[in-house]
Motif scaffolding. Structure first.
Motif, PDB file in Angstrom:
ATOM      1  N   ALA A 248      14.129  -4.140   3.082  1.00 48.86           N
ATOM      2  CA  ALA A 248      14.210  -5.236   2.111  1.00 48.86           C
ATOM      3  C   ALA A 248      14.466  -6.593   2.766  1.00 48.86           C
ATOM      4  CB  ALA A 248      15.282  -4.942   1.078  1.00 48.86           C
ATOM      5  N   HIS A 249      15.391  -6.657   3.714  1.00 48.69           N
ATOM      6  CA  HIS A 249      15.700  -7.949   4.332  1.00 48.69           C
ATOM      7  C   HIS A 249      14.521  -8.467   5.154  1.00 48.69           C
ATOM      8  CE1 HIS A 249      19.704  -7.948   2.846  1.00 48.69           C
ATOM      9  NE2 HIS A 249      20.016  -6.812   3.456  1.00 48.69           N
ATOM     10  N   ALA A 250      13.825  -7.574   5.821  1.00 46.90           N
ATOM     11  CA  ALA A 250      12.653  -7.985   6.607  1.00 46.90           C
ATOM     12  C   ALA A 250      11.485  -8.333   5.690  1.00 46.90           C
ATOM     13  CB  ALA A 250      12.252  -6.874   7.572  1.00 46.90           C
ATOM     14  N   PHE A 251      11.437  -7.719   4.527  1.00 45.39           N
ATOM     15  CA  PHE A 251      10.325  -7.896   3.602  1.00 45.39           C
ATOM     16  C   PHE A 251      10.462  -9.175   2.775  1.00 45.39           C
ATOM     17  CE2 PHE A 251       7.432  -6.998   0.188  1.00 45.39           C
ATOM     18  CZ  PHE A 251       6.477  -6.191   0.762  1.00 45.39           C
ATOM     19  N   THR A 252      11.683  -9.599   2.500  1.00 49.53           N
ATOM     20  CA  THR A 252      11.927 -10.722   1.595  1.00 49.53           C
ATOM     21  C   THR A 252      11.140 -11.988   1.943  1.00 49.53           C
ATOM     22  OG1 THR A 252      14.096  -9.847   1.048  1.00 49.53           O
ATOM     23  CG2 THR A 252      13.732 -12.173   0.570  1.00 49.53           C
ATOM     24  N   PRO A 253      11.096 -12.445   3.210  1.00 48.31           N
ATOM     25  CA  PRO A 253      10.333 -13.662   3.505  1.00 48.31           C
ATOM     26  C   PRO A 253       8.826 -13.502   3.292  1.00 48.31           C
ATOM     27  CG  PRO A 253      11.737 -13.071   5.372  1.00 48.31           C
ATOM     28  CD  PRO A 253      11.809 -11.964   4.386  1.00 48.31           C
ATOM     29  N   LEU A 254       8.358 -12.266   3.250  1.00 49.15           N
ATOM     30  CA  LEU A 254       6.929 -11.996   3.102  1.00 49.15           C
ATOM     31  C   LEU A 254       6.522 -11.789   1.643  1.00 49.15           C
ATOM     32  CD1 LEU A 254       6.759  -9.480   6.061  1.00 49.15           C
ATOM     33  CD2 LEU A 254       6.269 -11.917   6.116  1.00 49.15           C
ATOM     34  N   LEU A 255       7.502 -11.742   0.762  1.00 53.45           N
ATOM     35  CA  LEU A 255       7.229 -11.460  -0.651  1.00 53.45           C
ATOM     36  C   LEU A 255       6.284 -12.464  -1.302  1.00 53.45           C
ATOM     37  CD1 LEU A 255       7.893  -9.381  -2.808  1.00 53.45           C
ATOM     38  CD2 LEU A 255       9.862 -10.779  -3.440  1.00 53.45           C
ATOM     39  N   PRO A 256       6.427 -13.778  -1.098  1.00 54.36           N
ATOM     40  CA  PRO A 256       5.490 -14.724  -1.733  1.00 54.36           C
ATOM     41  C   PRO A 256       4.031 -14.451  -1.357  1.00 54.36           C
ATOM     42  CG  PRO A 256       7.392 -15.911  -0.934  1.00 54.36           C
ATOM     43  CD  PRO A 256       7.510 -14.505  -0.405  1.00 54.36           C
ATOM     44  N   ALA A 257       3.775 -14.197  -0.079  1.00 57.32           N
ATOM     45  CA  ALA A 257       2.394 -13.919   0.351  1.00 57.32           C
ATOM     46  C   ALA A 257       1.888 -12.626  -0.268  1.00 57.32           C
ATOM     47  CB  ALA A 257       2.319 -13.842   1.872  1.00 57.32           C
ATOM     48  N   LEU A 258       2.756 -11.621  -0.362  1.00 61.64           N
ATOM     49  CA  LEU A 258       2.346 -10.358  -0.979  1.00 61.64           C
ATOM     50  C   LEU A 258       2.003 -10.570  -2.451  1.00 61.64           C
ATOM     51  CD1 LEU A 258       1.929  -7.280  -0.979  1.00 61.64           C
ATOM     52  CD2 LEU A 258       4.316  -7.088  -1.647  1.00 61.64           C
ATOM     53  N   LEU A 259       2.821 -11.320  -3.157  1.00 64.94           N
ATOM     54  CA  LEU A 259       2.559 -11.542  -4.585  1.00 64.94           C
ATOM     55  C   LEU A 259       1.250 -12.291  -4.805  1.00 64.94           C
ATOM     56  CD1 LEU A 259       6.168 -12.323  -5.810  1.00 64.94           C
ATOM     57  CD2 LEU A 259       4.845 -10.226  -6.180  1.00 64.94           C
ATOM     58  N   GLN A 260       0.960 -13.250  -3.942  1.00 65.35           N
ATOM     59  CA  GLN A 260      -0.322 -13.960  -4.058  1.00 65.35           C
ATOM     60  C   GLN A 260      -1.486 -13.016  -3.785  1.00 65.35           C
ATOM     61  OE1 GLN A 260       0.166 -17.251  -1.379  1.00 65.35           O
ATOM     62  NE2 GLN A 260       1.194 -18.502  -2.915  1.00 65.35           N
ATOM     63  N   HIS A 261      -1.327 -12.168  -2.790  1.00 64.76           N
ATOM     64  CA  HIS A 261      -2.364 -11.194  -2.453  1.00 64.76           C
ATOM     65  C   HIS A 261      -2.582 -10.218  -3.608  1.00 64.76           C
ATOM     66  CE1 HIS A 261      -4.791  -8.465  -0.078  1.00 64.76           C
ATOM     67  NE2 HIS A 261      -3.986  -7.488  -0.437  1.00 64.76           N
ATOM     68  N   LEU A 262      -1.488  -9.723  -4.193  1.00 65.20           N
ATOM     69  CA  LEU A 262      -1.602  -8.782  -5.310  1.00 65.20           C
ATOM     70  C   LEU A 262      -2.291  -9.430  -6.506  1.00 65.20           C
ATOM     71  CD1 LEU A 262       1.877  -7.040  -5.136  1.00 65.20           C
ATOM     72  CD2 LEU A 262      -0.339  -6.070  -4.474  1.00 65.20           C
ATOM     73  N   SER A 263      -1.974 -10.692  -6.752  1.00 66.54           N
ATOM     74  CA  SER A 263      -2.611 -11.404  -7.858  1.00 66.54           C
ATOM     75  C   SER A 263      -4.120 -11.509  -7.637  1.00 66.54           C
ATOM     76  CB  SER A 263      -1.991 -12.797  -7.978  1.00 66.54           C
ATOM     77  OG  SER A 263      -2.632 -13.528  -8.965  1.00 66.54           O
ATOM     78  N   LYS A 264      -4.501 -11.827  -6.417  1.00 63.00           N
ATOM     79  CA  LYS A 264      -5.932 -11.926  -6.081  1.00 63.00           C
ATOM     80  C   LYS A 264      -6.619 -10.574  -6.253  1.00 63.00           C
ATOM     81  CE  LYS A 264      -8.970 -12.892  -2.194  1.00 63.00           C
ATOM     82  NZ  LYS A 264      -9.023 -13.178  -0.764  1.00 63.00           N
ATOM     83  N   GLN A 265      -5.992  -9.523  -5.744  1.00 65.15           N
ATOM     84  CA  GLN A 265      -6.582  -8.189  -5.845  1.00 65.15           C
ATOM     85  C   GLN A 265      -6.676  -7.739  -7.303  1.00 65.15           C
ATOM     86  OE1 GLN A 265      -7.767  -8.297  -2.495  1.00 65.15           O
ATOM     87  NE2 GLN A 265      -7.914  -6.196  -3.146  1.00 65.15           N
ATOM     88  N   PHE A 266      -5.634  -8.034  -8.085  1.00 65.15           N
ATOM     89  CA  PHE A 266      -5.646  -7.626  -9.489  1.00 65.15           C
ATOM     90  C   PHE A 266      -6.740  -8.351 -10.257  1.00 65.15           C
ATOM     91  CE2 PHE A 266      -4.175  -7.703 -13.911  1.00 65.15           C
ATOM     92  CZ  PHE A 266      -4.049  -6.336 -14.134  1.00 65.15           C
ATOM     93  N   SER A 267      -7.019  -9.611  -9.893  1.00 67.78           N
ATOM     94  CA  SER A 267      -8.085 -10.345 -10.581  1.00 67.78           C
ATOM     95  C   SER A 267      -9.455  -9.731 -10.275  1.00 67.78           C
ATOM     96  CB  SER A 267      -8.061 -11.831 -10.218  1.00 67.78           C
ATOM     97  OG  SER A 267      -8.424 -12.024  -8.877  1.00 67.78           O
ATOM     98  N   ARG A 268      -9.572  -9.093  -9.122  1.00 65.62           N
ATOM     99  CA  ARG A 268     -10.825  -8.398  -8.756  1.00 65.62           C
ATOM    100  C   ARG A 268     -10.955  -7.056  -9.460  1.00 65.62           C
ATOM    101  NH1 ARG A 268     -11.446  -8.133  -2.275  1.00 65.62           N
ATOM    102  NH2 ARG A 268     -12.382 -10.148  -1.955  1.00 65.62           N
ATOM    103  N   GLN A 269      -9.877  -6.313  -9.392  1.00 66.43           N
ATOM    104  CA  GLN A 269      -9.883  -4.933  -9.908  1.00 66.43           C
ATOM    105  C   GLN A 269      -8.569  -4.702 -10.651  1.00 66.43           C
ATOM    106  OE1 GLN A 269     -12.119  -2.667  -9.956  1.00 66.43           O
ATOM    107  NE2 GLN A 269     -10.967  -0.863 -10.494  1.00 66.43           N
ATOM    108  N   HIS A 270      -8.663  -4.483 -11.942  1.00 69.21           N
ATOM    109  CA  HIS A 270      -7.464  -4.301 -12.756  1.00 69.21           C
ATOM    110  C   HIS A 270      -6.890  -2.899 -12.589  1.00 69.21           C
ATOM    111  CE1 HIS A 270      -9.330  -7.744 -14.972  1.00 69.21           C
ATOM    112  NE2 HIS A 270      -8.141  -8.195 -14.637  1.00 69.21           N
TER     113      HIS A 270
END
Length: 105
Positions: free
Chosen positions: A48-70
């Protein structure tokens, strides 16, 4: 040799980069989405501590992927992120979920 927080974050970042690439190359594979989201979940919960700074990029990536394939896997991993990073938010006025997490919902 002791693992530092920076080393942990860099290791998680490398894994996330690989997982992002897999989803970019096979955006419509439901099975791959499920497996990748499972990896995201374990990374969030176990690093979790190592992942926290990467969370914004992951959320943007997930949003992009979800817009492609629900795919429900993307919704599930955002729910896991909310559960992991907003734990106690409703009982502690000092802990508020980040704007990116709220935007992802």
């Amino acid at each position: 040799m002791q693992n530092t927080p920076l080393q942990s974050m860099l290791a998680v970042q490398q894994v996330l980069s690989l997982l992002h690439t897999l989803l970019e190359k096979r955006p419509y594979s439901q099975r791959l989405c499920e497996k990748v989201c499972r990896c995201y979940k374990h990374a969030m919960r176990n690093a979790a501590h190592a992942f926290t700074p990467l969370l914004p990029a992951l959320l943007q990536h997930l949003s992009k992927q979800f817009s492609r394939q629900h795919d429900p896997g993307y919704v599930y991993i955002v729910a896991v992120a909310v559960g992991e990073y907003c734990r106690g938010c409703y009982h502690d006025a000092n802990r508020k979920p980040g704007p990116l997490l709220l935007e992802a919902i």
